[in-house]
Design an enzyme around this catalytic site. Structure first.
Site, PDB file in Angstrom:
ATOM      1  N   HIS A 110      58.352   2.069  51.526  1.00  0.00           N
ATOM      2  CA  HIS A 110      57.183   2.884  51.882  1.00  0.00           C
ATOM      3  C   HIS A 110      57.367   4.323  51.382  1.00  0.00           C
ATOM      4  CE1 HIS A 110      54.825   5.191  55.144  1.00  0.00           C
ATOM      5  NE2 HIS A 110      53.997   4.808  54.193  1.00  0.00           N
TER       6      HIS A 110
HETATM    7 CA    CA Z   1      55.909   1.518  47.895  1.00  0.00          CA
END
Ligand code: CA
Ligand code: V1P
Ligand code: ZN
Length: 380
Positions: free
Chosen positions: A181
């Protein structure tokens, strides 16, 4: 939209300083800056150096780093070394999150200034309308926070480049196809509607950095201007490409970015040392090709990627794509370090099928619908 192989011929610049490949996080650390040296050899052996503008990048200045990072953190980075870290005040390790992920190594500040300088140079080429596409494979360190490093990332070159673009561009789209992320970039722009951040990543609540569920959508002015696409282990080429295209097309047509930053972390490839997806090089590259096809000025950066021979293959292939050139599979005969790429000596090794695909058709379809509903908020 421009078809690959059409007459669209963007001006591409390649921003690299060979010094950046000489820094060492430590022998057991998975982050290996020498992957950029391998990349550069592949890029030049395939002749791509001849068709791009090449820039040997300079170090970012302290003032430039301070556009995002705090004074005390930049001061710490500028002074710290493996020799003096143990003599610093008690609590320094914890305060600055120093440890296995983010060790203090020789000349760490120079390293930070080099990769950040390259992303800043890339953004400047777009601002001055001297490049349509500007590449910095040594950038993409998306976890770094305002006052501390995180996940191998010390300064956030993406945030710095985006802030620079925002001086002239009304809307910037950030796209993150690293396995992890893009939390540092998301956090930096969480409250603004001028930057839309979208990250595709492995997510289960525990996997590093632990954030990136679909319910993180931005807040205040920035509500609906962050999107997260949480995925399970083993996603394959077709599932990833289909989801990527069906989400990115409406984001681009609704948000109408005037500039794009694409983070191309290579740890989403199959067979990555830290990875758990099944993507092949051509599938990863298909995402880059798709974004390129919109013809919007773009900064392209690297990111993660822990099997250096595959990282360099990917970045050479994607440099080709960005220049509208398809590279032959067989690696150039006379290239340095060719022995690193055996036994196949191919640019496109088979990288799939190591992990079972835990993303069912239903999971992916529900996710796609959820993303499309999210995008509808942009359409007013
Ligand atoms: Ca990513
Ligand atoms: O999982 C963790 C932390 C350490 N635990 C207490 C939780 N860290 C990960 C960090 C991954 C960073 C990815 C960076 C990027 O997104 C952008 C450049 O790719 C981690 C892992 C892992 N398998 O996730 N650290 C390490 N492995 C590690 C292994 C050996 C030595 C040092 C760090
Ligand atoms: Zn990563």
């Amino acid at each position: 939209m421009f078809e690959f192989g059409s007459t669209y011929s963007p001006r591409v610049s390649y921003h690299y300083n060979p010094k950046v490949s000489n820094y060492h996080y430590g022998v057991k650390h998975p982050m290996k800056p020498f992957r950029f040296m391998l990349t550069d050899h592949l890029v030049s052996s395939y002749g791509l150096h001849n068709i791009m503008d090449l820039y040997e990048t300079r170090e970012a200045t302290k003032e430039e780093l301070l556009q995002f990072h705090s004074e005390d953190y930049v001061e710490f980075l500028s002074k710290v070394s493996p020799d003096n870290i143990s003599k610093m005040p008690r609590g320094t390790f914890d305060k600055y999150n120093i440890g296995d992920d983010c060790p203090i190594f020789q000349n760490i500040y120079e390293y930070c200034k080099l990769y950040a300088g390259a992303s800043l140079d890339a953004s400047r080429k777009l601002i001055n309308d001297q490049s349509d596409i500007a590449i910095n494979w040594s950038g993409g360190l998306h976890h770094a926070k305002k006052s501390n490093p995180s996940g191998f990332c010390y300064v956030n070159d993406i945030v710095l480049a985006t802030l620079n673009l925002l001086r002239y561009h009304p809307r910037v789209l950030y796209i993150d196809i690293d396995l992890h992320h893009g939390d540092g970039v998301q956090e930096a722009f969480y409250t603004t509607d001028r930057v839309f951040t979208v990250s595709f990543h492995k997510y289960n609540g525990e996997f590093f950095p632990g954030t990136g569920n679909y319910d993180e959508i931005g807040c205040a002015e920035g509500k609906h201007f962050a999107m997260n696409v949480p995925l399970n282990d083993g996603i394959d080429d077709d599932s990833y490409i289909n989801l990527f295209k069906s989400v990115m097309e409406p984001i681009i047509t609704s948000f109408k970015p005037t500039a794009i930053i694409q983070q191309c972390g290579a740890d989403s490839l199959g067979h990555d040392r830290l990875g758990c997806f099944n993507l092949n090089i051509k599938a990863h590259g298909e995402c880059v090709k798709f974004i390129r096809s919109f013809g919007i000025p773009m900064v392209v950066v690297g990111g993660g990627g822990y099997t250096p021979r595959n990282v360099s293959r990917l970045y050479a292939y994607e440099t080709g794509i960005l220049n509208n050139v398809l590279l032959q599979s067989e690696l150039p005969e006379d290239m340095p370090f060719r022995n690193q790429f055996g036994p196949d000596y191919s640019l496109y090794p088979v990288l799939d099928d190591l992990y079972e695909n835990m993303n069912s058709k239903k999971y992916l379809e529900d996710l796609r619908i959820r993303c499309l509903e999210h995008i509808r908020y942009l359409q007013g």
